[in-house]
Write an enzyme that holds these catalytic residues in place. Structure first.
Site, mmCIF file in Angstrom:
data_model
loop_
_atom_site.group_PDB
_atom_site.id
_atom_site.type_symbol
_atom_site.label_atom_id
_atom_site.label_comp_id
_atom_site.label_asym_id
_atom_site.label_seq_id
_atom_site.Cartn_x
_atom_site.Cartn_y
_atom_site.Cartn_z
ATOM 1 C CE LYS A 166 50.348 13.383 99.518
ATOM 2 N NZ LYS A 166 49.772 14.448 100.352
ATOM 3 C CG ASP A 179 56.042 7.388 101.492
ATOM 4 O OD1 ASP A 179 54.906 7.387 100.983
ATOM 5 O OD2 ASP A 179 56.497 8.363 102.122
ATOM 6 C CG PHE A 233 58.121 15.300 101.347
ATOM 7 C CD1 PHE A 233 58.420 16.384 102.151
ATOM 8 C CD2 PHE A 233 56.801 14.916 101.221
ATOM 9 C CE1 PHE A 233 57.417 17.085 102.816
ATOM 10 C CE2 PHE A 233 55.789 15.609 101.881
ATOM 11 C CZ PHE A 233 56.099 16.688 102.678
#
Length: 409
Positions: free
Chosen positions: A264, A235, A150
């Site tokens: 984030k 990531d 994801f």
């Protein structure tokens, strides 16, 4: 501890929730709670009910809601300048790029806003590097990606997703990606060819249910990419910046990727901040006009991110996540066979597989909400737990008590 379910006599949440849903595209299926205030690890709804936040904005709130140092940085910057665009240089930019580059041990920083933007940036950089440095024929660059990944929901990214909810109905898909099983080093090696420019990997797959690869996998990928002249892009949007008990999840195997992809928590839960961080021989392939973002690296984002980087520089949050993560692990281990079939955890991050006879992940999260805990389901009967790193031990254990009560453990 205050009663998490203390409420006013005239509930507002149902009406406000329905009003929000009525005028919103249904690309999310939120729990029926309407948050009005938050502080630390707790959120309060419009009716005064308090909830322990066990999601932390998918790790965007690693430092909790309204961390004083981050709020102070934002307030101070709001009074000065908030946006200049990258057509000019703002006075917070140099400090941000220097501190982030130093944290990663890299030369250059390319700031963006969202995690998906950062992943798209890394894809472009890897392809450009492949053509200009490695000598891959034009239009032939390939990137090896992992099953169960994801990385966001842009059209390019969903094209190499195997999640039907993210992928189906959005084609045609961008070519140039080869998918291999996550955690299978031999499969990754077999997929690399002369036109491979990068291996894109989450050190821990968050959306997949906090899937931790076998020991040595990341180190093996690092060795493989070095040997084959391929960029390793990690990531760390969800797994990085203290969540797993180290600054980066890749630190657990002493792996330094060629490209860090961050987001984030870099924005402290206040503004969206993301970045790709790499050495000059990689990021240096970009020239003016080839990539950009109006808001990327804006003064407000830089000010908040500098505050985040200063917090990380102390090492206290990484240490806290590691210590509390052991308590989280032990409590979840005690639930296995008692409503929980399995779990995976690293630091203050866990994927919990609930016995399907107990309910779906959604049903478990609804039951937790009724008991004053907010969490998020993922696939099937799996839920994710990712409390802010500032959560107190007592509050963490209280939240886990609620989970045990819900699943029967």
């Amino acid at each position: 501890m205050l009663d998490p379910q203390a409420a006013t006599s005239t509930p507002l949440s149902p009406d406000l929730f329905e009003a929000a849903e009525a005028r919103t595209a249904h690309n999310y299926h939120p729990l029926p709670v309407v948050v009005a205030h938050a502080e630390g690890a707790w959120m309060t709804d419009v009716d005064g009910r308090r909830y322990l936040d066990m999601l932390a904005g998918y790790s965007a709130l690693n430092f909790g809601h309204g961390h004083p140092a981050l709020l102070a940085a934002a307030h101070e910057q709001l009074d000065r300048v908030t946006l200049t665009s990258r057509a000019f240089v703002n006075d917070r930019f140099a400090e941000f790029t220097a501190k982030l580059g130093d944290l990663c041990g890299k030369d250059l920083v390319l700031p963006m806003n969202t995690g998906a933007e950062a992943v798209e940036t890394a894809i472009k950089v890897a392809r450009k590097w492949g053509y200009e440095v490695k000598g891959v024929p034009a239009g032939q660059a390939e990137i090896v990606v992992m099953a169960g990944n994801f990385h966001g929901r842009t059209t390019t990214i969903v094209g190499f997703s195997d999640d039907p909810d993210a992928r189906d109905g959005f084609g045609p898909y961008t070519p140039g990606f080869r998918t291999v099983p996550y955690g299978d080093l031999a499969a990754a090696e077999a997929a690399i060819g002369p036109n491979t420019v990068a291996v894109l990997v989450e050190p821990i797959q968050g959306e997949g249910g906090v899937i931790i690869p076998p020991a040595g996998y990341l180190a093996g990928l690092r060795e493989l990419c070095t040997r084959e002249n391929v960029l390793l892009a990690c990531d760390e949007i969800q797994s990085g910046l203290g969540r797993t008990g180290r600054t980066f999840a890749s630190d657990h195997e002493d792996v330094v990727p060629d490209l860090y992809i961050l987001g984030k928590a870099l924005g402290g839960g206040i503004v969206p901040v993301s970045a790709v961080v790499a050495d000059r021989d990689v990021l240096g392939v970009l020239r003016p006009g080839e990539h950009g973002s109006t808001f990327g690296g804006n003064p407000l984002a830089c000010a908040v991110a500098v505050g985040v980087l200063d917090l990380l520089a102390t090492g206290a949050f990484q240490e806290r996540a590691a210590e509390l993560g052991l308590e989280l692990r032990d409590r979840l281990a005690a639930m296995v066979g008692r409503g929980v079939t399995a779990f995976r955890s690293r630091g203050l991050w866990a994927g919990v597989d609930v016995d399907p006879s107990v309910g779906t992940g959604r049903e478990v999260c609804e039951a937790l909400m009724a008991r004053g805990v907010l969490a998020k389901d993922t696939h099937g009967s799996t839920i994710r737990l990712a409390p802010p790193l500032v959560v107190s031990p007592d509050d963490l254990h209280w939240g886990l008590d609620q989970l045990a009560a819900v699943v029967g453990g």
